[in-house]
Write a protein that holds these residues in place. Structure first.
Motif, PDB file in Angstrom:
ATOM      1  N   HIS A 178       0.836  -1.207   0.000  1.00  0.00           N
ATOM      2  CA  HIS A 178       0.000   0.000   0.000  1.00  0.00           C
ATOM      3  C   HIS A 178       0.870   1.255   0.000  1.00  0.00           C
ATOM      4  O   HIS A 178       0.562   2.242  -0.688  1.00  0.00           O
ATOM      5  N   TYR A 179       1.942   1.229   0.738  1.00  0.00           N
ATOM      6  CA  TYR A 179       2.852   2.378   0.774  1.00  0.00           C
ATOM      7  C   TYR A 179       3.492   2.611  -0.595  1.00  0.00           C
ATOM      8  O   TYR A 179       3.609   3.755  -1.056  1.00  0.00           O
ATOM      9  N   LEU A 180       3.847   1.538  -1.287  1.00  0.00           N
ATOM     10  CA  LEU A 180       4.468   1.679  -2.600  1.00  0.00           C
ATOM     11  C   LEU A 180       3.459   2.160  -3.648  1.00  0.00           C
ATOM     12  O   LEU A 180       3.810   2.940  -4.534  1.00  0.00           O
ATOM     13  N   ILE A 181       2.224   1.707  -3.544  1.00  0.00           N
ATOM     14  CA  ILE A 181       1.188   2.207  -4.464  1.00  0.00           C
ATOM     15  C   ILE A 181       1.005   3.707  -4.278  1.00  0.00           C
ATOM     16  O   ILE A 181       0.868   4.470  -5.247  1.00  0.00           O
ATOM     17  N   SER A 220      -0.895   6.423 -13.030  1.00  0.00           N
ATOM     18  CA  SER A 220      -2.319   6.197 -12.805  1.00  0.00           C
ATOM     19  C   SER A 220      -2.514   5.088 -11.779  1.00  0.00           C
ATOM     20  O   SER A 220      -1.689   4.184 -11.658  1.00  0.00           O
ATOM     21  N   PRO A 221      -3.600   5.127 -10.998  1.00  0.00           N
ATOM     22  CA  PRO A 221      -3.833   4.066 -10.004  1.00  0.00           C
ATOM     23  C   PRO A 221      -3.910   2.675 -10.615  1.00  0.00           C
ATOM     24  O   PRO A 221      -3.469   1.700  -9.995  1.00  0.00           O
ATOM     25  N   ALA A 222      -4.468   2.566 -11.831  1.00  0.00           N
ATOM     26  CA  ALA A 222      -4.571   1.250 -12.470  1.00  0.00           C
ATOM     27  C   ALA A 222      -3.183   0.691 -12.781  1.00  0.00           C
ATOM     28  O   ALA A 222      -2.905  -0.492 -12.517  1.00  0.00           O
ATOM     29  N   GLN A 248      -1.228  -2.542 -11.039  1.00  0.00           N
ATOM     30  CA  GLN A 248      -0.732  -3.610 -11.892  1.00  0.00           C
ATOM     31  C   GLN A 248       0.744  -3.900 -11.620  1.00  0.00           C
ATOM     32  O   GLN A 248       1.165  -5.063 -11.562  1.00  0.00           O
ATOM     33  N   LEU A 249       1.532  -2.862 -11.455  1.00  0.00           N
ATOM     34  CA  LEU A 249       2.953  -3.059 -11.174  1.00  0.00           C
ATOM     35  C   LEU A 249       3.152  -3.708  -9.801  1.00  0.00           C
ATOM     36  O   LEU A 249       4.014  -4.576  -9.628  1.00  0.00           O
ATOM     37  N   ILE A 250       2.350  -3.306  -8.817  1.00  0.00           N
ATOM     38  CA  ILE A 250       2.490  -3.861  -7.472  1.00  0.00           C
ATOM     39  C   ILE A 250       2.166  -5.355  -7.458  1.00  0.00           C
ATOM     40  O   ILE A 250       2.751  -6.129  -6.691  1.00  0.00           O
ATOM     41  N   SER A 251       1.236  -5.772  -8.307  1.00  0.00           N
ATOM     42  CA  SER A 251       0.851  -7.188  -8.312  1.00  0.00           C
ATOM     43  C   SER A 251       1.996  -8.103  -8.715  1.00  0.00           C
ATOM     44  O   SER A 251       1.977  -9.299  -8.392  1.00  0.00           O
ATOM     45  N   LEU A 284      10.733  -2.443 -13.414  1.00  0.00           N
ATOM     46  CA  LEU A 284       9.578  -3.021 -14.096  1.00  0.00           C
ATOM     47  C   LEU A 284       8.874  -1.978 -14.956  1.00  0.00           C
ATOM     48  O   LEU A 284       8.441  -2.277 -16.085  1.00  0.00           O
ATOM     49  N   LEU A 285       8.763  -0.752 -14.445  1.00  0.00           N
ATOM     50  CA  LEU A 285       8.160   0.317 -15.230  1.00  0.00           C
ATOM     51  C   LEU A 285       8.998   0.632 -16.465  1.00  0.00           C
ATOM     52  O   LEU A 285       8.456   0.875 -17.559  1.00  0.00           O
TER      53      LEU A 285
END
Length: 467
Positions: free
Chosen positions: A197-200, A209-211, A215-218, A236-237
């Motif tokens: 949650h902190y990284l998001i 964007s939140p989406a 997706q990256l956090i998953s 990853l980004l």
């Protein structure tokens, strides 16, 4: 004669009350349906036997002459001696005339309080079980359409304005509930995976964007600590960003730069032409402008052409553009500067159609967008050019940005390759080939410099002044 009223949920219960309180000699005067059931009006000439008097011996009741019974008793009424249906009963009462049976409310009632008339009516009523069932079924069948029709007529028509207001209130309540459910889910995820949650939150603060952030956090391993997970997310980004390399300056053909107003298309065309002239010579490159809306657009490009030493032309229609491309076919690279329009302007579509009229050679299209544009605006800009095939995009004015996450999100989500970036007005120095890792690194540096709480400037606003 004394008269009493009895109430029951159905006819059987009401008759049972009459028999229990007044005895078998009671006369049923009238009956009608009420809100809670059935109302019976019963009359008796003496004190009731069921509750107030001692029952007479059976021998005395049997000794009474049968001819003296002018009014049938309630026992006979409830018995099986009467007619079997309501139709036969009413025919007997009216001498064979067929009445309109509409349930209890339409049954004959005493007029003027004549007891003899009431006795005559009661003598023809049969309250046996079969008769009660027939009356109840017929009353339900007859009264339901009337009740339904009355309900339709009595219900007031709600005005359309009130209906619209009700719909708006329901939509508002739905949005509030969805927001509350989302908060509950977010709180649950925050408790279960606090690092994620902190990284998001950090990715969204960086401009993603939140989406895309979710997706990256998953894909982030759960056993990583905060620092390792952050480095993993940035890599990853960078892998998600597609770049084209130095394709414009390394290939031949015609290239058009399109985009909204104020994105720096003319300056970018001059930068690309100067770089190409440095590599292949000034005679190998030419510039064409079809911007006939902006004042001194051709003069600006012609000034750059004199400095570079390359050919500059102007086209006011698709036919002229096709002729100029044919005349300049010996050039290795022809750069086309287009007019800037808003993504909501209909002239933008007409200008785009000039490149696909089938009368000219194929032209590659590159979208030019400012790197400091808001994410919703970037979405609308890219969607406006959805009808044409974009070979890539060029992000300009990186030196004016405080966040790069928005353009990176748009490039990843719309799968738009990034070709070049510009970060100044100098020609041709301030243009670079886009690299994914460099863009992500620049976005992280901007977030660290301007986005973090300890680096952002928080101005204290007086409450009175704010009010």
């Amino acid at each position: 004669m004394k008269i009493r009223r009895f109430f029951g949920k159905d006819m059987r219960e009401a008759l049972s009350q009459v028999k229990a309180e007044l005895g078998s000699e009671a006369v049923i005067m009238s009956n009608r349906k009420v809100a809670d059931g059935i109302e019976l009006v019963a009359a008796y000439d003496k004190e009731p036997e069921g509750q107030f008097a001692v029952k007479k011996p059976v021998q005395q009741a049997a000794a009474k002459p049968a001819q003296q019974k002018t009014t049938p008793s309630l026992s006979e009424i409830i018995g099986d001696d009467g007619p079997d249906s309501l139709k036969a009963l009413l025919e007997k009462q009216h001498g064979g005339n067929k009445p309109q049976a509409k349930g209890y409310e339409d049954a004959p009632r005493p007029v003027g309080g004549n007891p003899q008339h009431a006795n005559d009516i009661a003598s023809h009523l049969d309250f046996s079980d079969a008769f009660i069932d027939d009356v109840e079924e017929q009353q339900t069948a007859n009264e339901f359409p009337a009740h339904q029709a009355a309900g339709i007529e009595d219900v007031p028509q709600v005005p359309s304005a009130e209906l619209s207001q009700i719909k708006e209130e329901l939509a508002s309540l739905r949005n509030v509930l969805q927001h509350q459910v989302a908060d509950l889910m977010e709180a649950k995820q925050r408790r279960q995976q606090p690092v994620h949650h902190y990284l998001i939150q950090r990715l969204t603060d960086m401009g993603l964007s939140p989406a895309l952030a979710s997706q990256l956090i998953s894909y982030t391993p759960s056993h990583y600590n905060e620092r390792d997970a952050w480095v993993y997310l940035l890599n990853l980004l960078a892998n998600r960003i597609n770049t084209t390399g130095n394709d414009i300056l390394s290939e031949q053909g015609a290239v058009a730069l399109v985009g909204p107003t104020g994105t720096g298309k003319t300056t970018t065309v001059a930068k690309l032409a100067a770089r190409y002239a440095q590599k292949y010579g000034a005679d190998s490159v030419a510039m064409i402008t079809i911007d006939t809306y902006r004042i001194a657009a051709f003069e600006q490009l012609a000034t750059y052409g004199k400095i570079i030493g390359c050919t500059v032309r102007k086209a006011q229609s698709s036919e002229e553009l096709a002729d100029l491309l044919f005349q300049l076919r010996h050039k290795r690279l022809v750069l086309i500067d287009t007019a800037g329009f808003s993504q909501r302007d209909s002239r933008l579509i007409k200008q785009i159609q000039q490149f696909d009229n089938g009368q000219m050679q194929s032209v590659k299209k590159y979208l030019v967008a400012q790197a400091n544009t808001q994410y919703p605006a970037l979405q609308r800009i890219i969607e406006a050019y959805d009808g044409i095939e974009l070979s890539g995009c060029i992000f300009t004015k990186l030196d004016e940005c405080y966040s790069l996450g928005e353009v990176l999100s748009a490039a990843v989500e719309y799968q738009l390759p990034v070709s070049y970036v510009t970060d100044g007005q100098k020609v041709p120095e301030d243009i670079k080939v886009a690299e994914a890792k460099s863009l992500v690194s620049a976005a992280a540096k901007l977030y660290k410099k301007y986005g973090l709480n300890h680096t952002s400037t928080n101005n204290v606003i007086r409450t009175a002044r704010a009010v």
